[in-house]
Design a protein around this motif. Structure first.
Motif, PDB file in Angstrom:
ATOM      1  N   ALA A 384       1.029  -1.589   0.506  1.00 35.54           N
ATOM      2  CA  ALA A 384       0.241  -0.031   0.283  1.00 35.54           C
ATOM      3  C   ALA A 384       1.058   1.082  -0.281  1.00 35.54           C
ATOM      4  O   ALA A 384       0.848   2.585  -0.644  1.00 35.54           O
ATOM      5  CB  ALA A 384      -1.121   0.264   1.283  1.00 35.54           C
ATOM      6  N   TRP A 385       2.244   1.494   0.759  1.00 31.88           N
ATOM      7  CA  TRP A 385       2.883   2.498   0.223  1.00 31.88           C
ATOM      8  C   TRP A 385       2.671   2.684  -0.529  1.00 31.88           C
ATOM      9  O   TRP A 385       4.049   3.963  -0.743  1.00 31.88           O
ATOM     10  CB  TRP A 385       3.962   2.359   1.821  1.00 31.88           C
ATOM     11  N   THR A 386       3.738   1.346  -1.308  1.00 31.03           N
ATOM     12  CA  THR A 386       4.627   1.580  -2.829  1.00 31.03           C
ATOM     13  C   THR A 386       3.405   2.575  -3.523  1.00 31.03           C
ATOM     14  O   THR A 386       3.878   2.906  -4.552  1.00 31.03           O
ATOM     15  CB  THR A 386       4.560   0.255  -2.891  1.00 31.03           C
ATOM     16  N   SER A 387       1.919   1.614  -3.218  1.00 38.19           N
ATOM     17  CA  SER A 387       1.350   2.329  -4.259  1.00 38.19           C
ATOM     18  C   SER A 387       1.035   3.848  -3.788  1.00 38.19           C
ATOM     19  O   SER A 387       1.172   4.572  -4.447  1.00 38.19           O
ATOM     20  CB  SER A 387      -0.504   2.081  -4.089  1.00 38.19           C
ATOM     21  N   ILE A 388       0.887   4.357  -2.812  1.00 37.20           N
ATOM     22  CA  ILE A 388       0.962   5.655  -2.752  1.00 37.20           C
ATOM     23  C   ILE A 388       1.951   6.349  -2.994  1.00 37.20           C
ATOM     24  O   ILE A 388       1.492   8.194  -3.537  1.00 37.20           O
ATOM     25  CB  ILE A 388       1.202   6.121  -0.696  1.00 37.20           C
ATOM     26  N   GLN A 389       3.319   5.770  -2.743  1.00 36.19           N
ATOM     27  CA  GLN A 389       4.227   6.479  -3.317  1.00 36.19           C
ATOM     28  C   GLN A 389       4.440   7.051  -4.843  1.00 36.19           C
ATOM     29  O   GLN A 389       4.634   7.791  -5.379  1.00 36.19           O
ATOM     30  CB  GLN A 389       5.762   5.900  -2.543  1.00 36.19           C
ATOM     31  N   ILE A 390       4.311   5.873  -5.978  1.00 36.39           N
ATOM     32  CA  ILE A 390       4.378   5.840  -6.838  1.00 36.39           C
ATOM     33  C   ILE A 390       2.847   6.812  -7.648  1.00 36.39           C
ATOM     34  O   ILE A 390       2.748   7.599  -8.403  1.00 36.39           O
ATOM     35  CB  ILE A 390       3.544   4.582  -7.489  1.00 36.39           C
ATOM     36  N   ALA A 458       5.038   4.571 -16.911  1.00 33.56           N
ATOM     37  CA  ALA A 458       3.666   3.262 -17.683  1.00 33.56           C
ATOM     38  C   ALA A 458       2.660   4.569 -16.864  1.00 33.56           C
ATOM     39  O   ALA A 458       1.841   4.777 -17.632  1.00 33.56           O
ATOM     40  CB  ALA A 458       4.076   2.639 -16.681  1.00 33.56           C
ATOM     41  N   HIS A 459       2.575   4.927 -15.779  1.00 29.50           N
ATOM     42  CA  HIS A 459       1.151   4.945 -15.521  1.00 29.50           C
ATOM     43  C   HIS A 459       1.041   6.549 -15.831  1.00 29.50           C
ATOM     44  O   HIS A 459      -0.334   6.884 -15.767  1.00 29.50           O
ATOM     45  CB  HIS A 459       1.282   5.023 -13.638  1.00 29.50           C
ATOM     46  N   ASN A 519      -6.133   6.463 -10.927  1.00 31.36           N
ATOM     47  CA  ASN A 519      -5.756   5.851 -12.491  1.00 31.36           C
ATOM     48  C   ASN A 519      -4.610   5.243 -11.743  1.00 31.36           C
ATOM     49  O   ASN A 519      -4.841   3.836 -11.721  1.00 31.36           O
ATOM     50  CB  ASN A 519      -5.798   6.783 -13.670  1.00 31.36           C
ATOM     51  N   SER A 520      -3.656   5.709 -11.530  1.00 34.86           N
ATOM     52  CA  SER A 520      -2.399   4.827 -11.194  1.00 34.86           C
ATOM     53  C   SER A 520      -2.892   4.694  -9.796  1.00 34.86           C
ATOM     54  O   SER A 520      -2.137   2.982  -9.677  1.00 34.86           O
ATOM     55  CB  SER A 520      -1.208   6.481 -10.611  1.00 34.86           C
ATOM     56  N   TYR A 533       7.017  -8.300 -11.293  1.00 34.93           N
ATOM     57  CA  TYR A 533       6.754  -7.895  -9.898  1.00 34.93           C
ATOM     58  C   TYR A 533       7.653  -8.638  -8.748  1.00 34.93           C
ATOM     59  O   TYR A 533       8.083  -8.717  -7.915  1.00 34.93           O
ATOM     60  CB  TYR A 533       6.054  -9.980 -10.280  1.00 34.93           C
ATOM     61  N   SER A 534       8.531  -7.680  -9.515  1.00 43.26           N
ATOM     62  CA  SER A 534       9.611  -6.989  -8.535  1.00 43.26           C
ATOM     63  C   SER A 534       9.219  -5.675  -8.099  1.00 43.26           C
ATOM     64  O   SER A 534       9.860  -5.691  -6.952  1.00 43.26           O
ATOM     65  CB  SER A 534      11.044  -6.520  -9.161  1.00 43.26           C
ATOM     66  N   VAL A 535       8.560  -5.064  -8.302  1.00 40.79           N
ATOM     67  CA  VAL A 535       7.943  -4.048  -7.525  1.00 40.79           C
ATOM     68  C   VAL A 535       6.556  -4.141  -7.458  1.00 40.79           C
ATOM     69  O   VAL A 535       5.383  -4.227  -8.099  1.00 40.79           O
ATOM     70  CB  VAL A 535       7.887  -2.949  -8.380  1.00 40.79           C
ATOM     71  N   TYR A 536       6.370  -4.330  -5.983  1.00 38.16           N
ATOM     72  CA  TYR A 536       4.564  -4.525  -5.536  1.00 38.16           C
ATOM     73  C   TYR A 536       3.334  -3.819  -5.105  1.00 38.16           C
ATOM     74  O   TYR A 536       4.145  -2.411  -4.257  1.00 38.16           O
ATOM     75  CB  TYR A 536       4.590  -6.315  -4.148  1.00 38.16           C
ATOM     76  N   THR A 537       3.253  -3.808  -5.703  1.00 41.51           N
ATOM     77  CA  THR A 537       1.762  -2.079  -5.612  1.00 41.51           C
ATOM     78  C   THR A 537       0.730  -2.933  -4.799  1.00 41.51           C
ATOM     79  O   THR A 537       0.811  -4.294  -4.429  1.00 41.51           O
ATOM     80  CB  THR A 537       1.278  -1.928  -7.197  1.00 41.51           C
ATOM     81  N   LEU A 538      -0.232  -2.133  -4.079  1.00 36.98           N
ATOM     82  CA  LEU A 538      -1.508  -2.692  -3.634  1.00 36.98           C
ATOM     83  C   LEU A 538      -1.895  -3.897  -4.440  1.00 36.98           C
ATOM     84  O   LEU A 538      -2.736  -4.710  -4.290  1.00 36.98           O
ATOM     85  CB  LEU A 538      -1.877  -1.944  -3.167  1.00 36.98           C
ATOM     86  N   PRO A 539      -3.024  -2.959  -5.892  1.00 34.82           N
ATOM     87  CA  PRO A 539      -3.479  -3.699  -6.853  1.00 34.82           C
ATOM     88  C   PRO A 539      -2.712  -4.997  -7.391  1.00 34.82           C
ATOM     89  O   PRO A 539      -3.494  -6.327  -7.251  1.00 34.82           O
ATOM     90  CB  PRO A 539      -3.700  -3.133  -7.856  1.00 34.82           C
TER      91      PRO A 539
END
Length: 590
Positions: A384-390, A458-459, A519-520, A533-539
């Motif tokens: 989740a934190w990775t998704s927030i950062q991205i 990409a996003h 969207n991101s 799959y080396s960077v795991y986002t929440l989705p």
């Protein structure tokens, strides 16, 4: 100062940052992908012949078109009357209904797909209720079939059909309907002869949007469908994860893109608002084929004319006898549609508080164990934190370059504005799997695959398009005389933008930033391709969990993602109200 002057004289230069990101990450790789499908430099169509030479590939292609077409027709059948009933409602009720449609639209599609898993599964809500009342002895096979795919896709895409229809219907002059009624037309006739033709631009836009997006669906068919319900996007994703033959992948991607291109060419994208004239021309050309019936129609129409006139004068000031019944039917219909859109999310939220070792509805006892599991597991809150950062980085980048591009496009000539706008919004008007493959190739060339920077770029391709669309809509209602007044007071282009334009379009920029973040934050198809799959986002974490083990923790995550758009809508409402500039440039107009 010279650069500031150049930007003031040639605002189209403000689109350069957005176009640069688009070309490097998506545009040039798309061209290379097409050349790869043709075996460049030895150009040939051998890859396309090989694709169509395999019956399984052709079957998957036609199955993709069939699923997309059926889902689009279903969305139109349900969405058109829903949009009409929303438009004819009172202003306050209309706003409430639009918010209730926006909430599922802004909710993570992974969360909504998961909701149907827990409703339609063997231990889901429907089977448990039927077993509880003794109506069945064994669970019904409600999932992993074509019907489950349609239920999930229509649920996700229905708001995308309703919102364009509402937008067009709101702009229809209601006095035209009254004029038709004043000339003796019945309500049914006035609707089909006046209102419906004027609403066709919304039908076309909504259908085009839904069909093209459905072509690129990957997650929902894979989660709810069986092996015989695979779509071409699933086929492409399997190619990426297995052999990764770039020529085969490029060929499949461009065949899917060709289908979308054919539909775009047939329906067209008219930004000039001339759809009504085209409809009238089409009707005239169709009637021209029936000249022999014109006189017969005039003779037959003359006999009941007097009767209709007398009947209209007697009923003009009387309430319709069946108006109350139609109102009840319309109310029930809207309630059922909103229940279809909102009930799955409500079920997941309630089930997420289950105290048992598995999800149940209604819960036998309440507990926060699955929320504790989420916040206590580093793999979950880390994703989740990775998704927030991205998402935050994507929001900043997309908002800046998208706002600059929208401002530059608003000052460009109509032809250039239309052409460049279509180029910028291309990533959100073609199947997402094609965008994912192209961006993967672009990031491979930049050596950014498997990195957060690569995912941000990409996003940003799609998020920038959303910002441009939203901010451009805001600038369309901007009074440019305010800027002219600022220039008359010797304010430069940059000062005018910061002191006059920016405060007035700030709500639109904030709305664009919100959509860029959502969207991101919700993206999974492109992320799965470019992250490796080396960077795991929440989705990605949710999708992996749904496919492998169905951990009840996903219910807590889905519940949090369902509440997220509610918070965003509140934030948009508050900022849209409070950020209205109280004092801008003092300009007096007569």
């Amino acid at each position: 100062m010279r650069l500031q002057y150049d930007f003031g004289q040639m605002p189209i230069l403000l689109t350069v940052p957005a176009l640069a990101v688009l070309l490097v990450v998506f545009g040039i790789p798309t061209v290379l992908l097409f050349l790869t499908s043709l075996n460049a430099p030895a150009v040939s169509v051998a890859n396309y012949q090989a694709f169509f030479g395999q019956p399984a590939n052709v079957h998957v292609l036609f199955q993709t078109i069939e699923i997309s077409a059926v889902a689009t027709i279903a969305c139109l059948i349900v969405g058109y009357p829903t949009a009409y009933l929303i438009v004819v409602a009172s202003k306050r009720l209309r706003m409430v209904l639009l918010v209730l449609v926006l909430i599922p639209y802004l909710t993570s599609f992974l969360a909504r797909t998961y909701a149907w898993l827990v409703i339609l599964g063997d231990n889901g809500l429907i089977n448990n209720l039927l077993l509880h009342f003794g109506l069945i002895s064994n669970p019904l096979q409600l999932i992993f079939n074509r019907m489950a795919v349609y239920i999930g896709i229509v649920h996700i895409m229905l708001p995308m059909m309703i919102l364009p229809l509402v937008s067009v219907m709101m702009g229809i002059d209601k006095s035209l309907i009254s004029a038709a009624r004043s000339m003796g037309a019945r309500p049914y006739t006035a609707f089909w002869r006046v209102f419906f033709p004027l609403s066709l631009p919304g039908v076309r836009s909504g259908s085009l949007l839904v069909f093209v997006i459905c072509l690129g669906f990957y997650i929902t068919p894979a989660a709810l469908g069986g092996l015989g319900d695979a779509m071409l996007s699933t086929f492409i994703a399997a190619q990426v994860s297995s052999g990764f033959d770039m020529a085969d992948i490029a060929t499949s991607a461009f065949i899917l893109l060709a289908v979308a291109g054919v539909v775009l060419f047939m329906l067209g994208i008219d930004l000039s608002g001339t759809q009504g004239r085209l409809v009238q021309q089409a009707q005239k050309s169709w009637m021209a084929w029936l000249p022999s019936f014109s006189k017969l129609k005039s003779y037959l129409g003359g006999f009941p004319a007097l009767y209709r006139a007398k009947r209209w004068t007697t009923q003009l000031y009387q309430a319709g006898g069946d108006g109350h019944l139609l109102k009840i039917i319309g109310t029930v219909f809207v309630v059922l549609v909103l229940a279809y859109l909102l009930f799955p999310e409500i079920v997941v939220i309630i089930m997420s508080f289950s105290a048992g070792s598995y999800l149940e509805f209604p819960p036998s006892s309440l507990s926060l164990q699955w929320y504790s599991s989420f916040f206590g597991d580093p793999s979950w809150y880390g994703a989740a934190w990775t998704s927030i950062q991205i998402g935050s980085a994507v929001t900043v980048l997309s908002t800046i370059v998208g706002t600059l591009a929208a401002y530059g496009l608003s000052r460009a000539t109509p032809w250039m504005r239309g052409s460049l706008t279509m180029v910028i919004i291309t990533p959100i008007t073609i199947p997402v799997i094609v965008v994912g493959v192209a961006t993967y190739l672009g990031l491979v060339n930049l050596r950014l695959t498997g990195t957060q920077t690569g995912i941000v770029l990409a996003h940003s391709v799609g998020s920038t398009a959303y910002v441009v669309v939203i901010v451009s809509a805001t600038l369309a209602n901007f009074d440019r005389r305010l800027e002219q007044a600022a220039h008359s007071m010797r304010a430069g282009p940059f000062q005018t933008f910061m002191r006059v334009t920016l405060p007035l379009i700030r709500p639109g920029i904030i709305a664009g930033a919100v959509f860029a973040f959502l969207n991101s934050f919700d993206e999974v198809v492109i992320t799965s391709l470019v992250s490796g799959y080396s960077v795991y986002t929440l989705p990605l974490k949710m999708w992996e969990n749904i496919r492998n083990e169905i951990d009840p923790t996903v219910a807590a995550v889905a519940s949090l993602l369902t509440l997220l758009p509610v918070l965003w809508l509140i934030a948009l409402y508050v900022t849209g109200w409070r950020l209205r500039p109280q004092h801008t440039l003092p300009v007096h107009t007569d």
